[in-house]
Design a protein around this motif. Sequence first.
Motif, PDB file in Angstrom:
ATOM      1  N   SER A  93      -6.527  11.644  -1.494  1.00 41.88           N
ATOM      2  CA  SER A  93      -7.088  10.330  -1.178  1.00 41.88           C
ATOM      3  C   SER A  93      -6.076   9.397  -0.525  1.00 41.88           C
ATOM      4  O   SER A  93      -6.448   8.361   0.033  1.00 41.88           O
ATOM      5  CB  SER A  93      -7.650   9.676  -2.443  1.00 41.88           C
ATOM      6  N   GLY A  94      -4.774   9.748  -0.605  1.00 40.51           N
ATOM      7  CA  GLY A  94      -3.747   8.905  -0.014  1.00 40.51           C
ATOM      8  C   GLY A  94      -3.360   7.721  -0.870  1.00 40.51           C
ATOM      9  O   GLY A  94      -2.723   6.779  -0.391  1.00 40.51           O
ATOM     10  N   VAL A  95      -3.710   7.754  -2.152  1.00 41.53           N
ATOM     11  CA  VAL A  95      -3.380   6.680  -3.084  1.00 41.53           C
ATOM     12  C   VAL A  95      -1.944   6.866  -3.569  1.00 41.53           C
ATOM     13  O   VAL A  95      -1.520   7.985  -3.866  1.00 41.53           O
ATOM     14  CB  VAL A  95      -4.361   6.681  -4.275  1.00 41.53           C
ATOM     15  N   GLU A  96      -1.201   5.792  -3.645  1.00 39.44           N
ATOM     16  CA  GLU A  96       0.228   5.913  -3.963  1.00 39.44           C
ATOM     17  C   GLU A  96       0.489   6.291  -5.410  1.00 39.44           C
ATOM     18  O   GLU A  96       1.353   7.119  -5.697  1.00 39.44           O
ATOM     19  CB  GLU A  96       0.945   4.597  -3.649  1.00 39.44           C
ATOM     20  N   HIS A  97      -0.224   5.694  -6.361  1.00 42.33           N
ATOM     21  CA  HIS A  97       0.099   5.832  -7.782  1.00 42.33           C
ATOM     22  C   HIS A  97      -1.038   6.542  -8.515  1.00 42.33           C
ATOM     23  O   HIS A  97      -2.211   6.227  -8.322  1.00 42.33           O
ATOM     24  CB  HIS A  97       0.336   4.448  -8.389  1.00 42.33           C
ATOM     25  N   VAL A  98      -0.680   7.464  -9.419  1.00 46.25           N
ATOM     26  CA  VAL A  98      -1.709   8.212 -10.143  1.00 46.25           C
ATOM     27  C   VAL A  98      -2.519   7.345 -11.089  1.00 46.25           C
ATOM     28  O   VAL A  98      -3.582   7.762 -11.550  1.00 46.25           O
ATOM     29  CB  VAL A  98      -1.097   9.396 -10.943  1.00 46.25           C
ATOM     30  N   ARG A  99      -2.056   6.139 -11.388  1.00 45.50           N
ATOM     31  CA  ARG A  99      -2.831   5.279 -12.293  1.00 45.50           C
ATOM     32  C   ARG A  99      -4.202   4.924 -11.707  1.00 45.50           C
ATOM     33  O   ARG A  99      -5.115   4.544 -12.434  1.00 45.50           O
ATOM     34  CB  ARG A  99      -2.063   4.003 -12.617  1.00 45.50           C
ATOM     35  N   GLU A 100      -4.358   5.039 -10.372  1.00 46.36           N
ATOM     36  CA  GLU A 100      -5.647   4.759  -9.746  1.00 46.36           C
ATOM     37  C   GLU A 100      -6.543   5.984  -9.657  1.00 46.36           C
ATOM     38  O   GLU A 100      -7.687   5.875  -9.212  1.00 46.36           O
ATOM     39  CB  GLU A 100      -5.441   4.189  -8.345  1.00 46.36           C
ATOM     40  N   THR A 101      -6.055   7.143 -10.071  1.00 47.75           N
ATOM     41  CA  THR A 101      -6.807   8.373  -9.858  1.00 47.75           C
ATOM     42  C   THR A 101      -7.474   8.901 -11.119  1.00 47.75           C
ATOM     43  O   THR A 101      -8.078   9.967 -11.104  1.00 47.75           O
ATOM     44  CB  THR A 101      -5.889   9.466  -9.277  1.00 47.75           C
ATOM     45  N   ILE A 102      -7.378   8.162 -12.209  1.00 48.28           N
ATOM     46  CA  ILE A 102      -8.045   8.506 -13.455  1.00 48.28           C
ATOM     47  C   ILE A 102      -8.773   7.246 -13.914  1.00 48.28           C
ATOM     48  O   ILE A 102      -8.269   6.137 -13.735  1.00 48.28           O
ATOM     49  CB  ILE A 102      -7.029   9.007 -14.508  1.00 48.28           C
TER      50      ILE A 102
END
Length: 430
Positions: free
Chosen positions: A410-419
Amino acid sequence: MKTTISEVSKYVGQEVTIGAWLANKRSSGKIAFLQLRDGTGFMQGVVVKSEVEEAVFQTAKSLTQESSVYVTGTIQEDNRSPFGFEMQVTKVEVIQAAIDYPITPKEHGTEFLMDNRHLWLRSRRQHAVMKIRNEIVRATYEFFNENGFVKIDPPILTGSSPEGTTELFHTKYFDEDAYLSQSGQLYMEAAAMALGKVFSFGPTFRAEKSKTRRHLIEFWMIEPEMAFYEFEDSLKVQEEYITHIIQSVLKNCALELERLGRDTAKLEKISVPFPRVTYDEAIKFLHEQGFDDIEWGDDFGAPHETAIANHYDQAIFITHYPTKIKPFYMQPAPDRDDVVLCADMIAPEGYGEIIGGSERIHDYELMKQRIEQHQLPLDAYKWYLDLSKYGSVPHSGFGLGLERTVAWISGVEHVRETIPFPRLLNRLYP
């Protein structure tokens, strides 16, 4: 006719009703533009004062952010919108008027957004990330089901550690000690001896006191294990799996990738076979690039992995790591006993390791020796030793971290946005 935003393409020219929330709004004296969301997507609703009853227009004009509504109107094609459709609204029924919604269209700090994660999930960006995560999950089941794998669920409460580390969450299991699982791998090996090819998909827990953008305390892992699969066989499965989920996201989440500003050309470059470098070659390369801080026998950090991956602009395998820095269960290389038949798959663009895998030891005496060398309790591992005692075969497996994979694709920098609700070193709320 009730429908959802994702289904409106079937109803062009027809009047439908959609249950939605107001994500945003702008209005003038003669027209109101309602940015609607219903969980399946986002769409604009247009309310023209001259075409509706005065009460309808006033209701639309006074709607507050995140109020819940039923909107009725005619679906029209709209080529100006990335979504491609909009609604000409004729009726607005307020279900609940939201007052003082805390996350406004202005900029907010990360801590504020994390404190309001239960609401932040409603935003366009977070919606896009969760849809991509869902597509990766869907494509994962599709890939393994189509390739003859059986889904197995290992326990979350365990009496021992597969990695042999102290980074475990301890709990009491009645009158004995137990731990939250950091991997289902050992149990998946047992399942592979019964069912051939298996995979698990579940939560894992690591009590690492790390604050990097790549780490979570609780995350989800996909862990396949395959009987009669040697090291090279496993690498082939990993390549095919990664390319399958990337192609699925490119095909089915184009709108979400666009919303996130993802450069899809970089994902389109990912194709089999992936480049492979040995640990020895990687160390040499890093020294040539000026990384004097790492020596043979050290594990790679984020800067090292990024430098190696950027050189190839592709997902790559780093293989044959030193035995001393890897878990006890990995099969030694046939031509040297100081490295093992393992590989880490490193994603490009600085996203780091997304897969770790290896061929597993299947010789009983060697496995017993390794358990003793790592000072692990033989009693706790007796059942695992049985696997190499009764009909053992060459077998391999790997584990993929879902959140890191979502971040990369997704190109999101931090894994905190992916859960949906991240658990971080200093965050257990909400």
